[in-house]
Design an enzyme around this catalytic site. Sequence first.
Site, PDB file in Angstrom:
ATOM      1  N   THR B 179      11.177   7.729  -1.512  1.00 17.31           N
ATOM      2  CA  THR B 179      10.171   8.120  -2.497  1.00 17.31           C
ATOM      3  C   THR B 179       9.410   6.887  -2.986  1.00 17.31           C
ATOM      4  OG1 THR B 179      11.746   9.806  -3.193  1.00 17.31           O
ATOM      5  CG2 THR B 179       9.829   9.476  -4.596  1.00 17.31           C
ATOM      6  N   LEU B 182       6.884   5.891  -0.443  1.00 17.90           N
ATOM      7  CA  LEU B 182       5.746   6.822  -0.527  1.00 17.90           C
ATOM      8  C   LEU B 182       4.842   6.456  -1.695  1.00 17.90           C
ATOM      9  CD1 LEU B 182       4.460   9.547   0.413  1.00 17.90           C
ATOM     10  CD2 LEU B 182       5.910  10.663  -1.286  1.00 17.90           C
ATOM     11  N   HIS B 183       5.454   6.189  -2.834  1.00 20.82           N
ATOM     12  CA  HIS B 183       4.716   5.880  -4.062  1.00 20.82           C
ATOM     13  C   HIS B 183       3.882   4.597  -3.899  1.00 20.82           C
ATOM     14  CE1 HIS B 183       3.961   5.456  -8.343  1.00 20.82           C
ATOM     15  NE2 HIS B 183       4.579   4.285  -8.374  1.00 20.82           N
ATOM     16  N   VAL B 184       4.528   3.551  -3.404  1.00 16.17           N
ATOM     17  CA  VAL B 184       3.825   2.273  -3.235  1.00 16.17           C
ATOM     18  C   VAL B 184       2.720   2.435  -2.185  1.00 16.17           C
ATOM     19  CG1 VAL B 184       4.077  -0.125  -2.461  1.00 16.17           C
ATOM     20  CG2 VAL B 184       5.827   0.904  -3.912  1.00 16.17           C
ATOM     21  N   GLY B 187      -0.284   4.292  -3.476  1.00 16.25           N
ATOM     22  CA  GLY B 187      -1.039   3.467  -4.417  1.00 16.25           C
ATOM     23  C   GLY B 187      -1.900   2.429  -3.723  1.00 16.25           C
TER      24      GLY B 187
END
Lengths: 324, 223
Positions: B179, B182-184, B187
């Site tokens: 996760t 995915l987040h980084v 962004g």
Amino acid sequence: MTGRAPEPVTAAANPPVEPLEANLGARDVVRASAMPNLPAPDRSLTEVAKLIDVSKCIGCKACQSACAEWNETHPEIGVNTGVYENPPDLSAEMFTLMRFTEYDNPDTGNFEWLIRKDGCMHCAEPGCLAACPAPGAIVKYSNGIVDFIHENCIGCGYCIIGCPFDVPRISPRDNRSYKCTLCSDRVAMGQGPACAKSCPTQAIVFGTKAAMIEHANDRIADLKSRGYANAGVYDPPGVGGTHVIYVLHHADQPSLYAGLPDDPQVAATVSAWKGANKTIGLAAMGLAAAGAVLHGLFGRANRVSAEDEVEAQALVDREREGDA
Amino acid sequence: MRRRHFSDRGDRILDRNPVRVGRYRLFTRINHWIIAASTILLLLSGLAFYWPSLFWLTALFGGGQAARWLHPILGLVLAVGYLLMFVQLVARNIPRHDDVVWVRHIRDIVDQNEDKLPTLGKYNAGQKFVFWAMAGLILLLLGTGVMIWHQAFPDLVPVPARRWAVLGHSVAAALMAMTFVLHVYAGIWTRGTLSAMTRGWVTGGWAWRHHRKWLKEVAGRRD
Ligand code: HEM
Ligand code: SF4
Ligand code: SF4
Ligand code: SF4
């Protein structure tokens, strides 16, 4: 020039007086925690075992005292809680503990006092070693002894999670894990374990594993001839056999003896955790990271265009003027 | 004051030429970077226990004993930080009908056919997924982590429960790592996003392109 200490075959021998070289060490390690590709040692020692004959034990705790004395541990002075166990549990200061069970035998009507010396079983397949994350904190020697190398221990307690016999204990003093060493330091010098040496009834004996099985069989034949039809040896195959074995009068019900596991195995949860879970988990994390890097390098970034800025400007102006 | 549907109280049009929109206040940004730092350190120390050939990572923390001691404390820092963040952001992260439509257009998202996508409020479904996944995983990691925290709670749960806990912790940690990636990645792929968490604002064009309902509501506000 000093000779190398012999491999001990009994606990009864007296210590040598001449200086000898240790005969058990790093080069005899066949398995070490978190070190999957260990090279095989160039020699193989004879497997040893400690035999605890429960039917001969009188519960005197000489072995417990000898263990604390030899290992220089200092169990806390406790209080009498109305049972014979003292201290109440194994600890980082007490590597072995006599556990007492009062058993009303329904078949004979006899009252039996079952006394079992608890401690590390020195499993051929040690769950503690499988669980430990610190390289070389737990080792197994070719003679079967499982030893904790305290310098490498990080104090995580995974060995407690992995052990089917609930044996290791973390010292709150130095946050390292402790248990019976099978007196590996004595064995290295050709001596048997301190507990075996101190036992006044020879309920604890020590020697090669083959000799101990032979001795156990003699004892079992004797017990059977005296009416203990279910007498037998406890050398549980679920953990590949152990290097501490028991002679039990009720070998059909090991759990009578203060909860000795009937069929100990490394728990399925532990195998799943250290096995499939980690292989799949690491692969999935690796793929996710590699995928992100590759798409980052070769994919088209999502960029805000000049038109987007113009549209935004127009929208903000409309909203502001709309209310003005 | 008009009711807000898509924006938070602190969101503001900072400049009109060119348009800059305030998205996160300083407190939120500092908290975000505390969460990020503790997550990275937790991942590094956790991975050291996870896989033998990564054990060397403990050297970053001053050795195995230190990493083992620090890891659960960082876990508490993360849990408290995320709780604060959760309370602040939860209102705009409730799933809505637009999110379902947006997810159905997954191809158009990847191909950047922005005109085929529904216009959105402050968060899209991907951001909401990360928000809820992190919340669930941190809760799970906290619960299981406390159960295996030997130094602080040596006798909290019996050994069989500890076995389940460490398995759960291990699975949740791997999911959290994914996760996190995915987040980084999201962004960075979505250019112009990082400034929201560094300087606290985004350009008008970014807001128009990705979160038009949010921009419209913020622009129309008079409070
Ligand atoms: C939220 C509070 C958390 C607590 C209380 C906690 C506690 C623990 C404890 C006690 C251990 C055993 C090793 C040690 O004693 O240090 C551990 C292992 C681990 N932790 Fe955490 N942790 C938390 C959060 C996290 C997070 C957020 C991650 C990663 C994203 C993580 C990843 C790991 C990993 C990978 C392991 C090794 C598991 C294994 O060996 O299979 N932990 N944690
Ligand atoms: S406490 Fe020490 S011996 Fe036990 S698993 Fe952890 S590092 Fe290994
Ligand atoms: S009894 Fe427990 S501590 Fe001893 S070797 Fe077996 S698994 Fe390890
Ligand atoms: S073998 Fe040594 S360490 Fe183990 S119980 Fe006996 S005296 Fe203690």
